[in-house]
Design an enzyme around this catalytic site. Sequence first.
Site, short mmCIF file in Angstrom:
data_model
loop_
_atom_site.label_atom_id
_atom_site.label_comp_id
_atom_site.label_asym_id
_atom_site.label_seq_id
_atom_site.Cartn_x
_atom_site.Cartn_y
_atom_site.Cartn_z
N GLY A 248 33.49 36.53 104.91
CA GLY A 248 32.80 35.79 105.96
C GLY A 248 31.28 35.82 105.87
O GLY A 248 30.60 35.36 106.78
N GLU A 290 35.99 41.12 100.99
CA GLU A 290 36.60 39.93 100.40
C GLU A 290 35.72 38.69 100.53
O GLU A 290 36.07 37.76 101.25
CB GLU A 290 37.93 39.64 101.12
CG GLU A 290 38.85 40.81 101.20
CD GLU A 290 40.03 40.58 102.12
OE1 GLU A 290 41.11 41.11 101.82
OE2 GLU A 290 39.87 39.86 103.13
N ARG A 293 33.26 32.39 100.11
CA ARG A 293 32.16 31.42 100.17
C ARG A 293 30.89 31.94 99.49
O ARG A 293 30.23 31.22 98.75
CB ARG A 293 31.85 31.13 101.64
CG ARG A 293 30.84 30.04 101.90
CD ARG A 293 30.45 30.01 103.39
NE ARG A 293 31.60 30.07 104.27
CZ ARG A 293 32.30 29.02 104.67
NH1 ARG A 293 31.95 27.83 104.29
NH2 ARG A 293 33.34 29.17 105.46
N ARG A 330 34.60 18.95 104.48
CA ARG A 330 34.02 19.86 105.47
C ARG A 330 33.20 19.15 106.57
O ARG A 330 33.30 19.53 107.74
CB ARG A 330 33.20 20.97 104.81
CG ARG A 330 34.07 21.90 103.95
CD ARG A 330 33.32 23.12 103.45
NE ARG A 330 32.96 24.02 104.52
CZ ARG A 330 31.75 24.14 105.02
NH1 ARG A 330 30.74 23.45 104.52
NH2 ARG A 330 31.53 24.97 106.01
N CYS A 361 38.62 5.06 103.76
CA CYS A 361 38.84 4.19 104.90
C CYS A 361 38.96 5.00 106.19
O CYS A 361 40.04 5.08 106.79
CB CYS A 361 40.07 3.35 104.67
SG CYS A 361 39.72 2.01 103.56
C1 LIG Z 1 38.96 33.18 104.24
C2 LIG Z 1 39.10 34.65 104.11
C3 LIG Z 1 38.16 35.38 103.37
C4 LIG Z 1 36.93 34.76 102.75
O1 LIG Z 1 36.09 34.22 103.71
P1 LIG Z 1 34.65 33.64 103.26
O2 LIG Z 1 34.08 33.13 104.52
O3 LIG Z 1 34.91 32.58 102.26
O4 LIG Z 1 33.88 34.78 102.69
C5 LIG Z 1 38.38 36.73 103.21
N1 LIG Z 1 39.46 37.35 103.76
C6 LIG Z 1 40.37 36.67 104.48
C7 LIG Z 1 41.52 37.39 105.04
C8 LIG Z 1 40.22 35.31 104.70
O5 LIG Z 1 41.13 34.65 105.42
#
Ligand SMILES: *Cc1c(COP(=O)(O)O)cnc(C)c1O
Length: 444
Positions: A248, A290, A293, A330, A361
Amino acid sequence: MYLHGSSTINEQGHLQIGGCDTLELKEQYGTPLYIMDEQLIRQRCREYMDAFRATGMQFQVAYASKAFCTMAICRIVEEEGLSLDVVSEGELYTALEAGFPAARIHFHGNNKTPDELEMALDAQIGCFVVDNFIELQMLNAIAAEKGLKPAILLRVTPGVEAHTHEFISTGQEDSKFGFDIGNGSAEEAVKQAHQLPHVELLGLHSHIGSQIFEVDGFEVAAQRVADFARQLQQEAGVSFKVINLGGGFGIRYIEEDTPLAAHTYVEAIANAVKQQFAGLEGELPQIWIEPGRSIVGDAGTTLYTIGTSKDIPGVRKYVSVDGGMTDNPRPALYDAKYEALLANRVNDEPSELVSIAGKCCESGDMLIWDIELAEPVAGDLLAVPCTGAYNYSMASNYNRIRRPAVVLVNDGQSDLIVERESFEDITRKDVVPARLRASVTSRS
Ligand SMILES: *Cc1c(COP(=O)(O)O)cnc(C)c1O
């Protein structure tokens, strides 16, 4: 105009990425085209890895592959020493085909099917992030049949929800994901998992949101998860080897966005976990994160050719490109904002306010509302930066538009990593029942 990563303006006034002139890329590969800056992807990976090394803690950085999942990107993050998150058998298949080491693959999702669990068990992946009681029992049962004991994390909802510049601390979280800490279901899940003979409970997982620009949400989540872990350790003797705080981390899409450096997030998370476990017996848990983005987002640029325009005096001027919501959903989905530049004449002063429309369209197929450009005309090349995450991976064939190619650029070299779809690809899965066939014979 902010230029990301290896993007520069060359002597001809063309946008150059990874040492490759975007006009030449257009000649070679056509448009729309996704361009991925390899150096910047690697740099983003290293920023997280280096930040963790500096904390002295044990860690894993898992790339959330859903952001951009192809075999080549799996190779890159593998080389950089990251782990990999997958959320479906398709992502798992891609990773395995790319030769990604199964032991470093983590499987996520709130509705993993029995087939997915089997496939992942057979591949002997490193870890399942278990989301609910049904999955917990099912995984234990399938693992028992196979004589396996997979490592698991339990996904918990700590009651923190983060949106870009603020986080909301909620009591009971209304989410489809995970075991709630507040209502006791997380505690129940830990106790069940601890007793099941065919899963090995490694630790806890939480993911609070996406495109987050502050550390407070992560700190509070880390504190709550760590506090919960500590309590169970003291009361029930369950020890946790891993605390996973998800992804995130925000990136800069537009000039006003102010993302933090990777080390700022990592230090805040590491400190929060250290504090919670200070004075407790046993080793500090490992920290896993994790990012998705923030690994690939700003490394991607989409190149379009400008076509028609429609000027409505006193209202606005629409300028259309040869792609749109099919390659970047997006803006239509989330009202996401992007910047753009004329890649074939970057130095020309912006002089006209226009809006960039896609070719689908749908009136909602707009890529950018109100942007100053230097009087774009048909044939100009429009580059939209920061399209590396959740663009190709969310692309569709709406209007039977063929998905673009993806090229990886680095040090003057460009390599195709995804081919442009062909017309044959478009009808590949169509089946015409025998009783309808007469009407299509005219073409063959
Ligand atoms: C989507 C997601 C991420 C990655 O989120 P980003 O905003 O792309 O960094 C990591 N862990 C889980 C469980 C997710 O659902």
